[in-house]
Design a protein around this motif. Structure first.
Motif, PDB file in Angstrom:
ATOM      1  N   ASP A 178      -9.930  25.174  44.404  1.00  0.00           N
ATOM      2  CA  ASP A 178      -9.154  23.937  44.500  1.00  0.00           C
ATOM      3  C   ASP A 178      -8.570  23.540  43.150  1.00  0.00           C
ATOM      4  OD1 ASP A 178      -9.630  23.328  47.286  1.00  0.00           O
ATOM      5  OD2 ASP A 178     -11.704  22.918  46.695  1.00  0.00           O
ATOM      6  N   LYS A 208      -2.378  30.004  38.990  1.00  0.00           N
ATOM      7  CA  LYS A 208      -1.763  28.742  39.393  1.00  0.00           C
ATOM      8  C   LYS A 208      -2.797  27.635  39.286  1.00  0.00           C
ATOM      9  CE  LYS A 208       0.439  26.360  43.179  1.00  0.00           C
ATOM     10  NZ  LYS A 208       0.474  26.220  44.605  1.00  0.00           N
ATOM     11  N   ASP A 257      -6.013  29.019  41.111  1.00  0.00           N
ATOM     12  CA  ASP A 257      -5.753  30.042  42.109  1.00  0.00           C
ATOM     13  C   ASP A 257      -5.114  31.244  41.406  1.00  0.00           C
ATOM     14  OD1 ASP A 257      -5.708  31.166  44.624  1.00  0.00           O
ATOM     15  OD2 ASP A 257      -3.903  30.132  45.267  1.00  0.00           O
ATOM     16  N   GLU A 263      -2.862  18.771  43.187  1.00  0.00           N
ATOM     17  CA  GLU A 263      -3.053  18.691  44.629  1.00  0.00           C
ATOM     18  C   GLU A 263      -4.450  18.175  44.973  1.00  0.00           C
ATOM     19  OE1 GLU A 263      -1.910  21.479  43.044  1.00  0.00           O
ATOM     20  OE2 GLU A 263      -0.283  22.364  44.185  1.00  0.00           O
ATOM     21  N   LYS A 314      -4.021  24.145  40.404  1.00  0.00           N
ATOM     22  CA  LYS A 314      -3.848  23.307  41.580  1.00  0.00           C
ATOM     23  C   LYS A 314      -4.525  21.943  41.424  1.00  0.00           C
ATOM     24  CE  LYS A 314      -5.401  25.665  44.989  1.00  0.00           C
ATOM     25  NZ  LYS A 314      -5.807  26.508  46.106  1.00  0.00           N
TER      26      LYS A 314
END
Length: 85
Positions: free
Chosen positions: A71, A4, A74, A9, A6
């Motif tokens: 961060d 994933k 993932d 974010e 990220k």
């Protein structure tokens, strides 16, 4: 997909755009778009380090926390993987 990205974010937390990150880091914004949209087949350690180094320079300048690889990327184990045993 168990990987994933990220990045969005993290950029939102830093209150910056992909364009700002790419400009500050001197790499292509298209690379960030490809990574985030799942079109990148791979990411080199060199590119990952550039992303992290740049994000951390910005984060430190803003008095924020250290940005880590978790961060940006993932890994989530698939349910299928846990049932193989």
């Amino acid at each position: 997909m168990p990987i994933k990205i990220k990045l969005s974010e993290t950029l939102k937390e830093l209150n910056i755009t992909k364009n700002k990150l790419a400009t500050e880091g001197k790499f292509r914004v298209a690379t960030l778009h490809e990574l985030e949209n799942g079109k990148a087949k791979s990411v080199t350690f060199e590119m990952l380090q550039k992303i992290l180094d740049t994000a951390n320079r910005i984060s430190i300048a803003k008095g924020k926390r250290l940005i880590t690889v978790n961060d940006i990327i993932d890994y989530e184990l698939n349910d299928n993987e846990t049932k193989k045993e």
